[in-house]
Write a protein that holds these residues in place. Sequence first.
Motif, PDB file in Angstrom:
ATOM      1  N   MET A   1       8.648  -6.579   3.907  1.00 22.40           N
ATOM      2  CA  MET A   1       7.259  -6.896   3.586  1.00 22.40           C
ATOM      3  C   MET A   1       7.232  -7.534   2.203  1.00 22.40           C
ATOM      4  O   MET A   1       7.578  -6.903   1.211  1.00 22.40           O
ATOM      5  CB  MET A   1       6.399  -5.630   3.600  1.00 22.40           C
ATOM      6  CG  MET A   1       6.406  -4.874   4.908  1.00 22.40           C
ATOM      7  SD  MET A   1       5.406  -3.348   4.794  1.00 22.40           S
ATOM      8  CE  MET A   1       5.752  -2.605   6.395  1.00 22.40           C
ATOM      9  N   ALA A   2       6.810  -8.767   2.138  1.00 19.75           N
ATOM     10  CA  ALA A   2       6.838  -9.486   0.865  1.00 19.75           C
ATOM     11  C   ALA A   2       5.892  -8.874  -0.167  1.00 19.75           C
ATOM     12  O   ALA A   2       6.191  -8.868  -1.362  1.00 19.75           O
ATOM     13  CB  ALA A   2       6.486 -10.964   1.097  1.00 19.75           C
ATOM     14  N   ASP A   3       4.756  -8.358   0.287  1.00 22.10           N
ATOM     15  CA  ASP A   3       3.750  -7.814  -0.615  1.00 22.10           C
ATOM     16  C   ASP A   3       4.069  -6.345  -0.903  1.00 22.10           C
ATOM     17  O   ASP A   3       4.069  -5.516   0.012  1.00 22.10           O
ATOM     18  CB  ASP A   3       2.368  -7.931   0.021  1.00 22.10           C
ATOM     19  CG  ASP A   3       1.252  -7.493  -0.912  1.00 22.10           C
ATOM     20  OD1 ASP A   3       1.548  -7.010  -2.022  1.00 22.10           O
ATOM     21  OD2 ASP A   3       0.071  -7.625  -0.517  1.00 22.10           O
ATOM     22  N   PRO A   4       4.342  -5.985  -2.152  1.00 22.69           N
ATOM     23  CA  PRO A   4       4.651  -4.587  -2.450  1.00 22.69           C
ATOM     24  C   PRO A   4       3.502  -3.631  -2.135  1.00 22.69           C
ATOM     25  O   PRO A   4       3.729  -2.459  -1.854  1.00 22.69           O
ATOM     26  CB  PRO A   4       4.975  -4.590  -3.945  1.00 22.69           C
ATOM     27  CG  PRO A   4       4.378  -5.854  -4.470  1.00 22.69           C
ATOM     28  CD  PRO A   4       4.442  -6.843  -3.347  1.00 22.69           C
ATOM     29  N   VAL A   5       2.266  -4.121  -2.183  1.00 23.13           N
ATOM     30  CA  VAL A   5       1.128  -3.263  -1.832  1.00 23.13           C
ATOM     31  C   VAL A   5       1.216  -2.831  -0.373  1.00 23.13           C
ATOM     32  O   VAL A   5       0.891  -1.693  -0.023  1.00 23.13           O
ATOM     33  CB  VAL A   5      -0.203  -3.991  -2.112  1.00 23.13           C
ATOM     34  CG1 VAL A   5      -1.390  -3.150  -1.635  1.00 23.13           C
ATOM     35  CG2 VAL A   5      -0.341  -4.294  -3.595  1.00 23.13           C
ATOM     36  N   ARG A   6       1.687  -3.711   0.488  1.00 25.84           N
ATOM     37  CA  ARG A   6       1.852  -3.346   1.897  1.00 25.84           C
ATOM     38  C   ARG A   6       2.921  -2.278   2.069  1.00 25.84           C
ATOM     39  O   ARG A   6       2.809  -1.398   2.940  1.00 25.84           O
ATOM     40  CB  ARG A   6       2.209  -4.578   2.728  1.00 25.84           C
ATOM     41  CG  ARG A   6       1.058  -5.562   2.943  1.00 25.84           C
ATOM     42  CD  ARG A   6       1.421  -6.584   3.992  1.00 25.84           C
ATOM     43  NE  ARG A   6       1.714  -5.941   5.275  1.00 25.84           N
ATOM     44  CZ  ARG A   6       2.444  -6.505   6.246  1.00 25.84           C
ATOM     45  NH1 ARG A   6       2.980  -7.711   6.057  1.00 25.84           N
ATOM     46  NH2 ARG A   6       2.665  -5.867   7.371  1.00 25.84           N
ATOM     47  N   ARG A   7       3.971  -2.314   1.260  1.00 25.55           N
ATOM     48  CA  ARG A   7       5.009  -1.279   1.322  1.00 25.55           C
ATOM     49  C   ARG A   7       4.413   0.084   0.943  1.00 25.55           C
ATOM     50  O   ARG A   7       4.692   1.091   1.594  1.00 25.55           O
ATOM     51  CB  ARG A   7       6.163  -1.619   0.380  1.00 25.55           C
ATOM     52  CG  ARG A   7       6.805  -2.971   0.642  1.00 25.55           C
ATOM     53  CD  ARG A   7       7.837  -3.310  -0.434  1.00 25.55           C
ATOM     54  NE  ARG A   7       7.948  -4.748  -0.594  1.00 25.55           N
ATOM     55  CZ  ARG A   7       8.590  -5.349  -1.592  1.00 25.55           C
ATOM     56  NH1 ARG A   7       9.193  -4.618  -2.523  1.00 25.55           N
ATOM     57  NH2 ARG A   7       8.629  -6.668  -1.684  1.00 25.55           N
TER      58      ARG A   7
ATOM     59  N   ARG B   1       3.329 -10.032 -15.375  1.00 21.43           N
ATOM     60  CA  ARG B   1       4.307 -10.612 -14.459  1.00 21.43           C
ATOM     61  C   ARG B   1       5.621  -9.850 -14.469  1.00 21.43           C
ATOM     62  O   ARG B   1       6.416  -9.963 -13.539  1.00 21.43           O
ATOM     63  CB  ARG B   1       4.549 -12.083 -14.821  1.00 21.43           C
ATOM     64  CG  ARG B   1       3.300 -12.953 -14.696  1.00 21.43           C
ATOM     65  CD  ARG B   1       3.605 -14.396 -15.018  1.00 21.43           C
ATOM     66  NE  ARG B   1       4.577 -14.971 -14.088  1.00 21.43           N
ATOM     67  CZ  ARG B   1       5.045 -16.215 -14.178  1.00 21.43           C
ATOM     68  NH1 ARG B   1       4.633 -16.999 -15.171  1.00 21.43           N
ATOM     69  NH2 ARG B   1       5.922 -16.662 -13.290  1.00 21.43           N
TER      70      ARG B   1
ATOM     71  N   VAL C   1       2.714  -2.543  -9.679  1.00 25.16           N
ATOM     72  CA  VAL C   1       2.494  -3.743  -8.875  1.00 25.16           C
ATOM     73  C   VAL C   1       1.907  -4.832  -9.778  1.00 25.16           C
ATOM     74  O   VAL C   1       0.700  -4.869 -10.031  1.00 25.16           O
ATOM     75  CB  VAL C   1       1.535  -3.481  -7.699  1.00 25.16           C
ATOM     76  CG1 VAL C   1       1.328  -4.755  -6.894  1.00 25.16           C
ATOM     77  CG2 VAL C   1       2.067  -2.357  -6.812  1.00 25.16           C
TER      78      VAL C   1
ATOM     79  N   ARG D   1      -1.628  -5.576 -11.319  1.00 24.95           N
ATOM     80  CA  ARG D   1      -2.380  -4.321 -11.264  1.00 24.95           C
ATOM     81  C   ARG D   1      -1.752  -3.244 -12.132  1.00 24.95           C
ATOM     82  O   ARG D   1      -2.357  -2.192 -12.357  1.00 24.95           O
ATOM     83  CB  ARG D   1      -2.484  -3.850  -9.807  1.00 24.95           C
ATOM     84  CG  ARG D   1      -3.270  -4.809  -8.925  1.00 24.95           C
ATOM     85  CD  ARG D   1      -3.214  -4.442  -7.471  1.00 24.95           C
ATOM     86  NE  ARG D   1      -3.824  -3.145  -7.188  1.00 24.95           N
ATOM     87  CZ  ARG D   1      -4.001  -2.675  -5.945  1.00 24.95           C
ATOM     88  NH1 ARG D   1      -3.631  -3.394  -4.914  1.00 24.95           N
ATOM     89  NH2 ARG D   1      -4.563  -1.505  -5.769  1.00 24.95           N
TER      90      ARG D   1
ATOM     91  N   GLN E   1      11.492  -3.667   2.335  1.00 25.28           N
ATOM     92  CA  GLN E   1      11.533  -4.890   1.556  1.00 25.28           C
ATOM     93  C   GLN E   1      11.266  -6.135   2.411  1.00 25.28           C
ATOM     94  O   GLN E   1      11.029  -7.214   1.870  1.00 25.28           O
ATOM     95  CB  GLN E   1      12.876  -5.012   0.837  1.00 25.28           C
ATOM     96  CG  GLN E   1      13.114  -3.930  -0.198  1.00 25.28           C
ATOM     97  CD  GLN E   1      14.380  -4.154  -1.002  1.00 25.28           C
ATOM     98  OE1 GLN E   1      14.803  -5.292  -1.224  1.00 25.28           O
ATOM     99  NE2 GLN E   1      15.004  -3.082  -1.474  1.00 25.28           N
TER     100      GLN E   1
END
Length: 253
Positions: free
Chosen positions: A152-158, A123, A248, A251, A150
């Motif tokens: 985009m809430a999901d860092p993977v999408r960034r 976390r 992330v 992961r 930023q």
Amino acid sequence: AMSEETAFRVRFEGPPPAKPELYWRGVVLGHFDGRTWTRVRGAPLQSRVPVNVSGAAVRHQVTLEPSGKRWLFALDLPVALPSLPGNPVSVSAELEMTAAYPVEERIRYDVASFTDYRVQAGRWLPDRARWLMLPYGFNPQATRAGTALQRMADPVRRIEYVLKMFATENYVYTQEPPRLGRDSVDEFLFSTRAGFCEHYAGAFVFLMRAAGVPARVVTGYQGGELNPVDGYLTVRQSDAHAWAEGWVGSRGW
């Protein structure tokens, strides 16, 4: 990058991994002064970091040519330190392997690595701020572009957004890129769009940090040429490579 000199040779106990998995981890660069990426100063050495691995270990023997440096290379990610008589080996918090003394003659060591792994998954990331630092007053366009991600809430999408940008927006890979000025990341991303692996890795990490995703540049080698007769994989200086790691949550890196 143009040298065909041998950096090291590798003999695998079993079948070698596919070429896209042949990342030979070396030096991790985490500090950017606006012009140059360097190692993070004062990074603590530690014998263990939280690592979770999957699949079978890839056991291999590395024959490293003399370099005058202390860096040791292994398939990413080694799970135990190799043994060098009279030259103790340590690992940094960034999972760089180094010998106590420079490698002045050819050496050989055994390593077991896992290509499917998670490092520091959880976390929260210790020293998170270290991997988000950017120099003040450099590359304002890239800073704004990264900050905009930023939303985009999901860092993977960034991450995926920037990778797609590199793949679809007329960027060119070349060993002879144009010279860059003071705001080198801005010029590469929005003007020249031409460079080699260090340009892409450095620009990616800059964007990720501006986007709030901890990131760092990793250097080493990628690939190698397998000799089907003797079974050795030869990694040459021309296989030198730079790539990026982003962190992330669950992961890890």
